[in-house]
Design an enzyme around this catalytic site. Structure first.
Site, PDB file in Angstrom:
ATOM      1  N   LEU A   1      20.698  45.791  28.304  1.00 55.31           N
ATOM      2  CA  LEU A   1      20.289  44.664  29.149  1.00 55.31           C
ATOM      3  C   LEU A   1      20.281  45.169  30.578  1.00 55.31           C
ATOM      4  O   LEU A   1      21.137  45.973  30.953  1.00 55.31           O
ATOM      5  CB  LEU A   1      21.301  43.509  29.052  1.00 55.31           C
ATOM      6  CG  LEU A   1      21.337  42.648  27.783  1.00 55.31           C
ATOM      7  CD1 LEU A   1      22.443  41.609  27.910  1.00 55.31           C
ATOM      8  CD2 LEU A   1      20.013  41.956  27.528  1.00 55.31           C
ATOM      9  N   ASP A   2      19.346  44.673  31.398  1.00 56.54           N
ATOM     10  CA  ASP A   2      19.370  45.027  32.825  1.00 56.54           C
ATOM     11  C   ASP A   2      20.706  44.600  33.415  1.00 56.54           C
ATOM     12  O   ASP A   2      21.320  43.633  32.954  1.00 56.54           O
ATOM     13  CB  ASP A   2      18.254  44.285  33.584  1.00 56.54           C
ATOM     14  CG  ASP A   2      16.866  44.767  33.197  1.00 56.54           C
ATOM     15  OD1 ASP A   2      16.755  45.849  32.595  1.00 56.54           O
ATOM     16  OD2 ASP A   2      15.894  44.044  33.492  1.00 56.54           O
ATOM     17  N   ARG A   3      21.087  45.281  34.474  1.00 54.50           N
ATOM     18  CA  ARG A   3      22.377  45.005  35.115  1.00 54.50           C
ATOM     19  C   ARG A   3      22.530  43.525  35.517  1.00 54.50           C
ATOM     20  O   ARG A   3      23.590  42.929  35.364  1.00 54.50           O
ATOM     21  CB  ARG A   3      22.492  45.897  36.350  1.00 54.50           C
ATOM     22  CG  ARG A   3      23.843  45.824  36.993  1.00 54.50           C
ATOM     23  CD  ARG A   3      23.921  46.794  38.150  1.00 54.50           C
ATOM     24  NE  ARG A   3      25.205  46.658  38.801  1.00 54.50           N
ATOM     25  CZ  ARG A   3      25.556  47.344  39.877  1.00 54.50           C
ATOM     26  NH1 ARG A   3      24.723  48.213  40.388  1.00 54.50           N
ATOM     27  NH2 ARG A   3      26.734  47.163  40.416  1.00 54.50           N
TER      28      ARG A   3
ATOM     29  N   THR B   1      20.881  40.921  34.285  1.00 51.70           N
ATOM     30  CA  THR B   1      20.664  39.982  33.171  1.00 51.70           C
ATOM     31  C   THR B   1      21.994  39.768  32.462  1.00 51.70           C
ATOM     32  O   THR B   1      22.712  40.730  32.202  1.00 51.70           O
ATOM     33  CB  THR B   1      19.627  40.557  32.181  1.00 51.70           C
ATOM     34  OG1 THR B   1      18.422  40.850  32.898  1.00 51.70           O
ATOM     35  CG2 THR B   1      19.321  39.583  31.058  1.00 51.70           C
TER      36      THR B   1
ATOM     37  N   ARG C   1      10.616  40.150  32.839  1.00 49.05           N
ATOM     38  CA  ARG C   1      10.473  39.937  34.288  1.00 49.05           C
ATOM     39  C   ARG C   1       9.038  40.203  34.746  1.00 49.05           C
ATOM     40  O   ARG C   1       8.490  39.477  35.581  1.00 49.05           O
ATOM     41  CB  ARG C   1      11.468  40.841  35.026  1.00 49.05           C
ATOM     42  CG  ARG C   1      12.911  40.481  34.717  1.00 49.05           C
ATOM     43  CD  ARG C   1      13.898  41.578  35.095  1.00 49.05           C
ATOM     44  NE  ARG C   1      13.963  41.802  36.519  1.00 49.05           N
ATOM     45  CZ  ARG C   1      14.733  42.730  37.084  1.00 49.05           C
ATOM     46  NH1 ARG C   1      15.498  43.511  36.340  1.00 49.05           N
ATOM     47  NH2 ARG C   1      14.734  42.879  38.389  1.00 49.05           N
TER      48      ARG C   1
END
Length: 319
Positions: A142-144, A146, A244
């Site tokens: 997961l993105d930081r 998110t 995104r």
């Protein structure tokens, strides 16, 4: 300098079998640069069953690996107390755990693993929390910024089975995102190829481009507000920053997205208490790698996201 000053002999267990020697050493020799690992393999300092091997050699159960002494520069470390606080906080985020898998509701702002100047990520925290676990690896990322569901394998066999489900698109991930404006109900699918660029700063920026990889996200409107829509996003492919960039491509960037967002939209949300990217991995459906049972795990929204929705509902009702 940190020195591991003795030769180590490591016997490969069933759980460690099947992986390449270079990946095995990267995990074992924390903080050692990749270039050094390839150098010690190339020079024959790493041996398996007393013989030289290539970096792509796949380990088998019962192999004995000789690891030479290595010296690595120490990184700037966060104070131990700060790390312990983070580890303790992670313990409260565990949604499900058994002997094969662990599922966590990752907080926003925490990277999934250390690197690029960060010495602490979710996986390092979990290893500190479960020192007895011989194997802990991320199944996906997961993105930081998110938040939400992150799946971790506690056995190599579980990791292999879950990666196969991802490859065959048998895992369903659903996210909640607050986006700008009035999302059109007829926009149910966004198919737009994505191309990843690495800037000189090392930052990753993704854009829609005909040269990119095929990418698909399905969308469903969950709730409408004044100037904003809460959508459920279900990625069919798993590209970097996919949701995104696809929401931006559809004309509806996500709230507080510092890379693909809209500052004017963010300012309309002042008073809601929102200061972070409104993207949350809310639900994951997959087959348990050991029991074969269908699992569906849900991760509640954090207080900040819940508070934001509460304020938006109140504003809508006062119109």
């Amino acid at each position: 300098m940190n020195t591991q000053n003795q030769v180590q002999f490591i016997d490969i267990s069933d759980d460690e079998a099947g992986q390449r020697i270079d990946n095995f050493l990267l995990a074992k020799l924390k903080g050692v640069p990749k270039s050094m690992i390839y150098r010690i393999i190339r020079k024959g300092e790493v041996r398996v069953n007393k013989g030289r091997i290539k970096p792509e050699y796949k380990l088998a159960e019962g192999d004995q690996v000789r690891v030479p002494p290595v010296r690595v520069a120490e990184r700037e470390e966060a104070p131990v107390s700060a790390k312990l606080d983070k580890v303790a906080a992670l313990a409260n985020c565990i949604l499900y755990e058994d002997d094969a898998i662990l599922v966590i509701n990752k907080p926003s702002g925490t990277a999934v693993h250390g690197g690029s100047g960060l010495s602490f990520g979710v996986i390092e925290g979990l290893r500190a929390l479960r020192p007895e676990a011989r194997f802990l690896e991320l199944v996906h990322r997961l993105d930081r910024d998110t938040s939400g569901i992150l799946l971790v394998a506690k056995k190599r066999s579980a990791l292999r089975a879950l990666h196969e489900q991802l490859r065959l698109k048998q895992m369903q991930k659903d996210y909640l995102a607050l986006v700008r404006g009035n999302w059109q109900s007829h926009t149910k699918v966004v198919q737009a190829p994505l191309l990843k660029n690495i800037l000189q700063s090392g930052e990753r920026v993704v854009r829609v481009s005909p040269e990119g990889k095929p990418s698909e996200t399905r969308f469903k409107v969950e709730e409408r507000f004044e100037n904003a829509t809460l959508v459920k996003a279900s990625p069919v492919t798993g590209r970097t920053h996919q949701i995104r960039v696809h929401t931006l491509h559809a004309g509806h960037p996500i709230a507080f997205d510092n890379r693909y967002g809209d500052k004017q939209f963010d300012s309309q949300l002042s008073g809601t208490g929102l200061k972070r990217l409104f993207l949350h991995a809310s639900s994951l459906k997959f087959t348990h790698p050991k029991s074969g049972e269908e699992m569906r795990i849900q991760a509640p929204l954090d207080n900040e996201l819940n508070q934001c929705l509460k304020v938006l509902r109140a504003r809508k009702n006062h119109q």
